[in-house]
Design an enzyme around this catalytic site. Sequence first.
Site, PDB file in Angstrom:
ATOM      1  N   SER A 192       0.801  -1.234   0.000  1.00  0.00           N
ATOM      2  CA  SER A 192       0.000   0.000   0.000  1.00  0.00           C
ATOM      3  C   SER A 192       0.830   1.279   0.000  1.00  0.00           C
ATOM      4  O   SER A 192       0.261   2.352  -0.223  1.00  0.00           O
ATOM      5  CB  SER A 192      -0.945   0.020   1.192  1.00  0.00           C
ATOM      6  OG  SER A 192      -1.990  -0.885   0.992  1.00  0.00           O
ATOM      7  N   LYS A 244       0.337   3.199  -3.003  1.00  0.00           N
ATOM      8  CA  LYS A 244      -0.879   4.010  -3.179  1.00  0.00           C
ATOM      9  C   LYS A 244      -0.535   5.500  -3.147  1.00  0.00           C
ATOM     10  O   LYS A 244      -1.205   6.325  -3.759  1.00  0.00           O
ATOM     11  CB  LYS A 244      -1.901   3.676  -2.083  1.00  0.00           C
ATOM     12  CG  LYS A 244      -2.511   2.285  -2.266  1.00  0.00           C
ATOM     13  CD  LYS A 244      -3.362   1.865  -1.090  1.00  0.00           C
ATOM     14  CE  LYS A 244      -3.935   0.466  -1.366  1.00  0.00           C
ATOM     15  NZ  LYS A 244      -4.489  -0.186  -0.192  1.00  0.00           N
ATOM     16  N   TYR A 304      -3.489  -3.067 -10.421  1.00  0.00           N
ATOM     17  CA  TYR A 304      -3.353  -2.756  -8.998  1.00  0.00           C
ATOM     18  C   TYR A 304      -2.409  -3.758  -8.311  1.00  0.00           C
ATOM     19  O   TYR A 304      -1.538  -3.375  -7.528  1.00  0.00           O
ATOM     20  CB  TYR A 304      -4.747  -2.763  -8.351  1.00  0.00           C
ATOM     21  CG  TYR A 304      -4.749  -2.683  -6.846  1.00  0.00           C
ATOM     22  CD1 TYR A 304      -4.622  -1.461  -6.198  1.00  0.00           C
ATOM     23  CD2 TYR A 304      -4.872  -3.835  -6.064  1.00  0.00           C
ATOM     24  CE1 TYR A 304      -4.616  -1.393  -4.808  1.00  0.00           C
ATOM     25  CE2 TYR A 304      -4.866  -3.776  -4.690  1.00  0.00           C
ATOM     26  CZ  TYR A 304      -4.741  -2.552  -4.055  1.00  0.00           C
ATOM     27  OH  TYR A 304      -4.724  -2.487  -2.695  1.00  0.00           O
ATOM     28  N   TYR A 346      -4.645   3.921   7.925  1.00  0.00           N
ATOM     29  CA  TYR A 346      -5.985   3.316   8.017  1.00  0.00           C
ATOM     30  C   TYR A 346      -6.696   3.649   9.326  1.00  0.00           C
ATOM     31  O   TYR A 346      -6.617   4.772   9.793  1.00  0.00           O
ATOM     32  CB  TYR A 346      -5.889   1.799   7.780  1.00  0.00           C
ATOM     33  CG  TYR A 346      -5.094   1.512   6.552  1.00  0.00           C
ATOM     34  CD1 TYR A 346      -5.611   1.851   5.302  1.00  0.00           C
ATOM     35  CD2 TYR A 346      -3.809   1.007   6.616  1.00  0.00           C
ATOM     36  CE1 TYR A 346      -4.877   1.658   4.156  1.00  0.00           C
ATOM     37  CE2 TYR A 346      -3.067   0.803   5.474  1.00  0.00           C
ATOM     38  CZ  TYR A 346      -3.616   1.132   4.256  1.00  0.00           C
ATOM     39  OH  TYR A 346      -2.884   0.954   3.136  1.00  0.00           O
ATOM     40  N   VAL A 393       1.164  -3.538   3.863  1.00  0.00           N
ATOM     41  CA  VAL A 393       1.173  -4.830   4.563  1.00  0.00           C
ATOM     42  C   VAL A 393       2.459  -5.622   4.353  1.00  0.00           C
ATOM     43  O   VAL A 393       2.640  -6.671   4.964  1.00  0.00           O
ATOM     44  CB  VAL A 393      -0.046  -5.729   4.208  1.00  0.00           C
ATOM     45  CG1 VAL A 393      -1.322  -5.183   4.800  1.00  0.00           C
ATOM     46  CG2 VAL A 393      -0.153  -5.967   2.725  1.00  0.00           C
TER      47      VAL A 393
HETATM   48  O1  DON Z   1      -4.770  -4.844  -1.724  1.00  0.00           O
HETATM   49  C1  DON Z   1      -4.174  -5.336  -0.783  1.00  0.00           C
HETATM   50  O2  DON Z   1      -4.774  -5.885   0.129  1.00  0.00           O
HETATM   51  C2  DON Z   1      -2.664  -5.214  -0.731  1.00  0.00           C
HETATM   52  N1  DON Z   1      -2.113  -5.277  -2.046  1.00  0.00           N
HETATM   53  C3  DON Z   1      -2.230  -3.924  -0.111  1.00  0.00           C
HETATM   54  C4  DON Z   1      -2.847  -3.676   1.240  1.00  0.00           C
HETATM   55  C5  DON Z   1      -1.978  -2.901   2.135  1.00  0.00           C
HETATM   56  O3  DON Z   1      -0.777  -2.832   2.004  1.00  0.00           O
HETATM   57  C6  DON Z   1      -2.652  -2.275   3.285  1.00  0.00           C
HETATM   58  N2  DON Z   1      -1.666  -1.841   4.219  1.00  0.00           N
HETATM   59  N3  DON Z   1      -1.525  -1.774   5.324  1.00  0.00           N
END
Ligand code: DON
Length: 306
Positions: free
Chosen positions: A65, A68, A190, A242, A260
């Site tokens: 993320s 993003k 994505y 978040y 993550v």
């Molecule tokens: O879409 C997802 O779930 C992962 N590619 C990215 C989520 C993420 O990194 C949220 N972070 N804390």
Amino acid sequence: MSLDYQHVLDTIQSEVQPLLGQGKVAGYIPELSKISPERFGMAVYCLDGRAYMTGDADVKFSLQSVTKLFALALAFSREGDDIWKRVGREPSGNPFNSLVQLEVERGKPRNPFINAGALVITDILASRFVQPDLAVLQFARQIADEQGIDFDQTVAESERKTANRNSAIAYFMKDFGNLHNPVDAVIDSYCRQCSITMTCAELAKAGSFLANHGTIPWSGTQILGLSPAKRLNALMLTCGTYDAAGDFAFRVGLPAKSGVGGGILALLPGEASVAVWSPGLDPTGNSLAGTYALERFTTLTARSIF
Ligand code: DON
């Protein structure tokens, strides 16, 4: 006052040792669950070009993320304020992959950092670039000044195979008319974008334009104007971690974006950017040791935005 960042980083490196292994490595992307939760790295990139590192700061990890932020910066630089017609600017107070608010809020995600919002940003980029994931990768290479930065195809495929929840979010938004390109193409792009890998040293350098009012410090290239750069910093503070954004601001006091994979990029506006990586996550999906390390960073340096 010039700070001894190396001493600060070395102190933090020894202080976090008891925490390593306490968090849970992300398991819902099978490939990420193979990484050892014992890893820890941290890097500081000062706007005057000085760089400091500790631990595994030169080991590549999955940005997830954190990308993003790059996708949003790219979309904002090209589309301007039009993006806010399709994505909001409020903290969600819900997990990053939640669907619950989308129904009552008619397919408009709360902010660009939760998965729903990032999928809208990918869709915006997909309407402008033939391969939006490549556009984000090229952007990442530019802001990190490192052409070797790349996707991790294994991680991208691993996430793509298990992307049921993100696909559900995308289909739901399409039903409300807030996704213009085919769902499969948006999800493919994505997942590839999320798989970009960097080291902490590269990530700290990549984030430095945001700590420098939108301008790359070593080249003088303006990526974003003053006002958009301020807005991205504000969104990082309020939404970048978040449903833990309030607690993160309370403990750390810096704009930040987490992933993550266990990475967090934090900004000390006008001075430096800081990247930390430790794959063990807390229940909100933020790096457990990484958050603590940043808390210690602002405490030991007596620097924060407050
Ligand atoms: O879409 C997802 O779930 C992962 N590619 C990215 C989520 C993420 O990194 C949220 N972070 N804390």
